[in-house]
Design a protein around this motif. Structure first.
Motif, PDB file in Angstrom:
ATOM      1  N   ALA A   1       0.835  -1.205   0.000  1.00  0.00           N
ATOM      2  CA  ALA A   1       0.000   0.000   0.000  1.00  0.00           C
ATOM      3  C   ALA A   1       0.868   1.253   0.000  1.00  0.00           C
ATOM      4  O   ALA A   1       0.575   2.236  -0.699  1.00  0.00           O
ATOM      5  CB  ALA A   1      -0.922  -0.009   1.219  1.00  0.00           C
ATOM      6  N   ILE A   2       1.947   1.223   0.784  1.00  0.00           N
ATOM      7  CA  ILE A   2       2.848   2.377   0.841  1.00  0.00           C
ATOM      8  C   ILE A   2       3.537   2.598  -0.494  1.00  0.00           C
ATOM      9  O   ILE A   2       3.562   3.717  -1.030  1.00  0.00           O
ATOM     10  CB  ILE A   2       3.897   2.176   1.965  1.00  0.00           C
ATOM     11  N   SER A   3       4.107   1.537  -1.054  1.00  0.00           N
ATOM     12  CA  SER A   3       4.853   1.681  -2.307  1.00  0.00           C
ATOM     13  C   SER A   3       3.937   2.089  -3.449  1.00  0.00           C
ATOM     14  O   SER A   3       4.322   2.885  -4.317  1.00  0.00           O
ATOM     15  CB  SER A   3       5.589   0.383  -2.655  1.00  0.00           C
ATOM     16  N   SER A   4       2.698   1.573  -3.460  1.00  0.00           N
ATOM     17  CA  SER A   4       1.748   1.946  -4.505  1.00  0.00           C
ATOM     18  C   SER A   4       1.390   3.423  -4.415  1.00  0.00           C
ATOM     19  O   SER A   4       1.274   4.114  -5.438  1.00  0.00           O
ATOM     20  CB  SER A   4       0.476   1.096  -4.391  1.00  0.00           C
ATOM     21  N   ALA A   5       1.221   3.908  -3.181  1.00  0.00           N
ATOM     22  CA  ALA A   5       0.898   5.323  -3.003  1.00  0.00           C
ATOM     23  C   ALA A   5       2.045   6.204  -3.480  1.00  0.00           C
ATOM     24  O   ALA A   5       1.833   7.241  -4.125  1.00  0.00           O
ATOM     25  CB  ALA A   5       0.591   5.605  -1.537  1.00  0.00           C
ATOM     26  N   VAL A   6       3.273   5.795  -3.173  1.00  0.00           N
ATOM     27  CA  VAL A   6       4.437   6.604  -3.572  1.00  0.00           C
ATOM     28  C   VAL A   6       4.612   6.583  -5.086  1.00  0.00           C
ATOM     29  O   VAL A   6       4.731   7.635  -5.737  1.00  0.00           O
ATOM     30  CB  VAL A   6       5.712   6.089  -2.875  1.00  0.00           C
ATOM     31  N   SER A   7       4.600   5.390  -5.687  1.00  0.00           N
ATOM     32  CA  SER A   7       4.885   5.296  -7.118  1.00  0.00           C
ATOM     33  C   SER A   7       3.721   5.770  -7.981  1.00  0.00           C
ATOM     34  O   SER A   7       3.903   6.482  -8.967  1.00  0.00           O
ATOM     35  CB  SER A   7       5.255   3.851  -7.485  1.00  0.00           C
ATOM     36  N   HIS A   8       2.492   5.381  -7.614  1.00  0.00           N
ATOM     37  CA  HIS A   8       1.341   5.691  -8.461  1.00  0.00           C
ATOM     38  C   HIS A   8       0.763   7.079  -8.182  1.00  0.00           C
ATOM     39  O   HIS A   8       0.353   7.777  -9.113  1.00  0.00           O
ATOM     40  CB  HIS A   8       0.257   4.633  -8.270  1.00  0.00           C
ATOM     41  N   ASP A   9       0.715   7.480  -6.903  1.00  0.00           N
ATOM     42  CA  ASP A   9       0.078   8.749  -6.563  1.00  0.00           C
ATOM     43  C   ASP A   9       1.058   9.916  -6.539  1.00  0.00           C
ATOM     44  O   ASP A   9       0.735  11.004  -7.020  1.00  0.00           O
ATOM     45  CB  ASP A   9      -0.624   8.631  -5.208  1.00  0.00           C
ATOM     46  N   VAL A  10       2.246   9.691  -5.972  1.00  0.00           N
ATOM     47  CA  VAL A  10       3.211  10.789  -5.888  1.00  0.00           C
ATOM     48  C   VAL A  10       3.985  10.949  -7.196  1.00  0.00           C
ATOM     49  O   VAL A  10       4.050  12.036  -7.776  1.00  0.00           O
ATOM     50  CB  VAL A  10       4.191  10.574  -4.713  1.00  0.00           C
ATOM     51  N   VAL A  11       4.577   9.854  -7.675  1.00  0.00           N
ATOM     52  CA  VAL A  11       5.422   9.940  -8.876  1.00  0.00           C
ATOM     53  C   VAL A  11       4.563  10.035 -10.142  1.00  0.00           C
ATOM     54  O   VAL A  11       4.601  11.027 -10.863  1.00  0.00           O
ATOM     55  CB  VAL A  11       6.386   8.736  -8.956  1.00  0.00           C
ATOM     56  N   LYS A  12       3.761   8.994 -10.405  1.00  0.00           N
ATOM     57  CA  LYS A  12       2.948   8.964 -11.621  1.00  0.00           C
ATOM     58  C   LYS A  12       1.861  10.042 -11.607  1.00  0.00           C
ATOM     59  O   LYS A  12       1.600  10.709 -12.606  1.00  0.00           O
ATOM     60  CB  LYS A  12       2.307   7.589 -11.767  1.00  0.00           C
ATOM     61  N   GLY A  13       1.233  10.238 -10.458  1.00  0.00           N
ATOM     62  CA  GLY A  13       0.108  11.153 -10.394  1.00  0.00           C
ATOM     63  C   GLY A  13       0.480  12.616 -10.272  1.00  0.00           C
ATOM     64  O   GLY A  13      -0.329  13.481 -10.616  1.00  0.00           O
ATOM     65  N   THR A  14       1.702  12.910  -9.811  1.00  0.00           N
ATOM     66  CA  THR A  14       2.044  14.313  -9.546  1.00  0.00           C
ATOM     67  C   THR A  14       3.385  14.724 -10.138  1.00  0.00           C
ATOM     68  O   THR A  14       3.461  15.646 -10.941  1.00  0.00           O
ATOM     69  CB  THR A  14       2.070  14.553  -8.016  1.00  0.00           C
ATOM     70  N   LEU A  15       4.445  14.031  -9.768  1.00  0.00           N
ATOM     71  CA  LEU A  15       5.785  14.500 -10.130  1.00  0.00           C
ATOM     72  C   LEU A  15       6.150  14.193 -11.579  1.00  0.00           C
ATOM     73  O   LEU A  15       6.788  15.022 -12.248  1.00  0.00           O
ATOM     74  CB  LEU A  15       6.824  13.864  -9.189  1.00  0.00           C
ATOM     75  N   ALA A  16       5.798  13.004 -12.066  1.00  0.00           N
ATOM     76  CA  ALA A  16       6.189  12.606 -13.425  1.00  0.00           C
ATOM     77  C   ALA A  16       5.030  11.902 -14.118  1.00  0.00           C
ATOM     78  O   ALA A  16       5.051  10.683 -14.323  1.00  0.00           O
ATOM     79  CB  ALA A  16       7.412  11.699 -13.366  1.00  0.00           C
TER      80      ALA A  16
END
Length: 589
Positions: A416-431
């Motif tokens: 759940a943590i890694s999905s939030a970081v990769s999908h929501d922070v990276v994919k969804g916002t930063l890149a």
């Protein structure tokens, strides 16, 4: 065969099974990494959800709490089970219909706000990290005893196993690994319980044996247990002793915290259809009930066996001579989780309630100068087969089961943590333009980092496993659950209200918990008293999540009504989520 060899065979065999499943079910795409390709059968998903749910707290700590607190610890059973009913009825099918990969993604889209999505990510990470500390603690306890390694070494071994199958397999690998882990942990929990119930009562089914007669005395088991503990100054095992308001709030906090835990919610994103999400929750309740119906009997019978070990002739007779202590005590003393201090120098083990004013005169008359045996609650389930002198293979099975419970939940939380970081922070916002291959790599790297952080925190946990987990439930209850409920059932709550509610619930709950638990201090002040007399309105830090949730709801509705309505398309989206159409496949992402 020596016990250590048996332990090694059972634990090593299950680890090889988990690794083999991870290799077979490794994720090859982001859809498989986040949601197992949305192809998991509801029965298998229910089993995996049960394993994801029945953590070290359920397997290791819950029966220990029940063993020492009796009826007052029934809140754990009521709260955790009730939470799944809420999840099945109010959240799972609607979230699956929305067709997203993560909880923050739903919150971000529903409240049309990147800020809301990032706040949800922060709440998810804080709650999940707090929860995973308890799992790593359980791993250390099991390893230190059964594989005869240090607590720290056990944590590192457990982290390495999780790293392999979670990083490689993602949700797909974790799902099928959790199915295997459920089979291991439920056998490990129920088999010794059946043995012990038959020993003590002549009844093989533990839930029935709990209310049967004690074979040695001929009186009901709970009556006999009450007699022993009250004679030693402890509170009655079957009566209610805590503040009723606090117990209600704690149960409510566990219920809505359960329904708001991201690692549980994302399990319902893995099934093919919306209707399957509800069926998954139903099957999960069935599989969970097998353990939860057994837990009260395990706790009571463990307490009975412990008291019989210390006072073999009864509470009024002489206690056990320390030099004659059984091997199971010697084994657990090595771990530091069971300690003896001969305070009056008589060479015997006194175990009584030295905080009881009513019992003080009796203790003084006996020449006792304090209770001399310190038993960590987290060892009760793991030590139970040894206390009852069960066969070595049963002890080894319990070792494998305890590790399966801790590792299965840890993997779900870390996913759940890694999905939030990769999908929501990276994919969804930063890149947002990152390739699928890049996103998959990011997910695996973030998983590895999360495992490292969880292991580091597990080395110095802020409490025993179930207590630490209870705090995580409070955080989920005060932040994520209200946002999900308002997102599904209220078209009027807007982005400003959702963000304000989550932040208020988060900060209120964290500050209250940390101040009263003494985990940080405000400069120039003293730690607030962590006792019922010192708590605000008598509300325990473990129960404050329910109050945080109420504040979240109140702030969100107040701010939303004072600001603009959500866009019309968002209001229509909310209405469409609840419409009983779409029992077929949900919109894929």
């Amino acid at each position: 065969m020596e016990q250590y060899t048996l332990n090694l065979l059972f634990v090593g065999g299950t680890f090889l099974l988990y690794i083999g499943i991870a290799v077979w079910a490794r994720a090859g795409s982001t859809s498989e990494f986040y949601a197992a390709g949305r192809g998991v059968h509801p029965v298998l998903n229910g089993m995996a959800t049960a394993a994801d749910w029945m953590s070290a707290a359920s397997f290791i700590s819950m029966a220990g709490l029940i063993a020492f607190s009796g009826y007052d610890s029934s809140s754990y059973l009521m709260g955790w089970t009730g939470g799944y009913v809420l999840l099945a009825l109010l959240l799972a099918p609607y979230l699956r219909k929305f067709g997203k990969f993560t909880v923050p993604e739903f919150i971000g889209d529903r409240f049309y706000s990147t800020t809301a999505r990032m706040v949800a990510v922060a709440c998810l990470i804080i709650a999940s990290i707090t929860y995973v500390i308890g799992q790593m603690t359980g791993v250390g306890v099991a390893f230190s005893r059964f594989l005869e390694v240090s607590n720290d070494a056990g944590l590192f071994i457990g982290a390495a196993i999780v790293f392999f199958y979670a990083v490689l397999g993602g949700m797909k690998g974790v799902t099928y690994t959790q199915v295997a882990q459920y089979c291991v942990l439920i056998l490990a929990y129920t088999v010794p319980a059946i043995f012990i119930s038959f020993q003590l009562t002549g009844v093989a089914l533990p839930p029935i044996g709990l209310f049967a007669d004690h074979a040695a005395s001929g009186v009901p088991l709970l009556t006999k247990l009450n007699q022993i503990v009250t004679e030693l100054g402890f509170q009655s095992y079957t009566e209610h002793h805590t503040n009723t308001l606090n117990m209600v709030l704690f149960t409510l906090s566990l219920m809505i915290g359960t329904a708001g835990l991201p690692h549980v919610i994302i399990r319902f994103f893995t099934v093919p259809k919306v209707s399957d999400a509800r069926w998954s929750a139903g099957w999960a309740l069935v599989f969970i009930a097998l353990l939860y119906l057994t837990a009260p009997a395990v706790g009571a019978m463990a307490r009975m066996n412990l008291m019989d070990t210390i006072y073999p002739q009864g509470a009024q007779a002489e206690s056990l001579n320390y030099d004659e202590r059984p091997d199971w005590m010697k084994n657990w003393e090595v771990t530091g989780l069971l300690k003896f201090e001969d305070k009056n120098g008589d060479g015997r083990i006194q175990l009584y309630n030295d905080a009881s004013e009513e019992f003080a005169a009796t203790a003084e008359a006996n020449g006792w100068q304090g209770s001399e045996l310190d038993v960590n609650r987290d060892i009760i389930v793991l030590a139970n087969p040894e206390i009852a002198a069960l066969p070595g293979w049963v002890i080894a099975l319990v070792a494998a089961g305890g590790l399966a419970a801790a590792l299965s939940t840890a993997a779900g939380l870390l996913l759940a943590i890694s999905s939030a970081v990769s999908h929501d922070v990276v994919k969804g916002t930063l890149a947002p333009n990152i390739s699928e291959k890049g996103e998959l790599l990011t997910a695996r790297v973030s998983m590895a980092v999360a495992i490292g952080v969880a292991t580091w925190l597990g080395l110095n946990p802020p409490g025993f496993a179930a207590q630490t987990v209870a705090l995580a439930f409070g955080l989920a209850a005060a932040t994520i659950f209200p946002a999900l409920m308002m997102g599904i059932f209220s078209a009027r709550v807007n982005n400003k209200g959702a963000v304000a509610g989550m932040l208020t619930g988060l900060f209120f709950t964290i500050i209250y918990i940390f101040l009263y638990k003494g985990w940080f201090f405000i400069p120039g002040t003293n730690q607030l008293s962590d006792t019922p007399d010192g708590w605000m309105f008598g509300i325990s830090p473990l129960s404050i999540g329910a109050v945080g949730a109420m504040i979240n709801f109140a702030v969100a509705f107040t701010v939303s009504n004072a600001t603009d309505e959500p866009p019309k398309e968002i209001q229509e989206l909310v209405e469409s989520i609840r419409v009983p159409r779409g029992a077929g496949a949900a919109t894929d992402h």
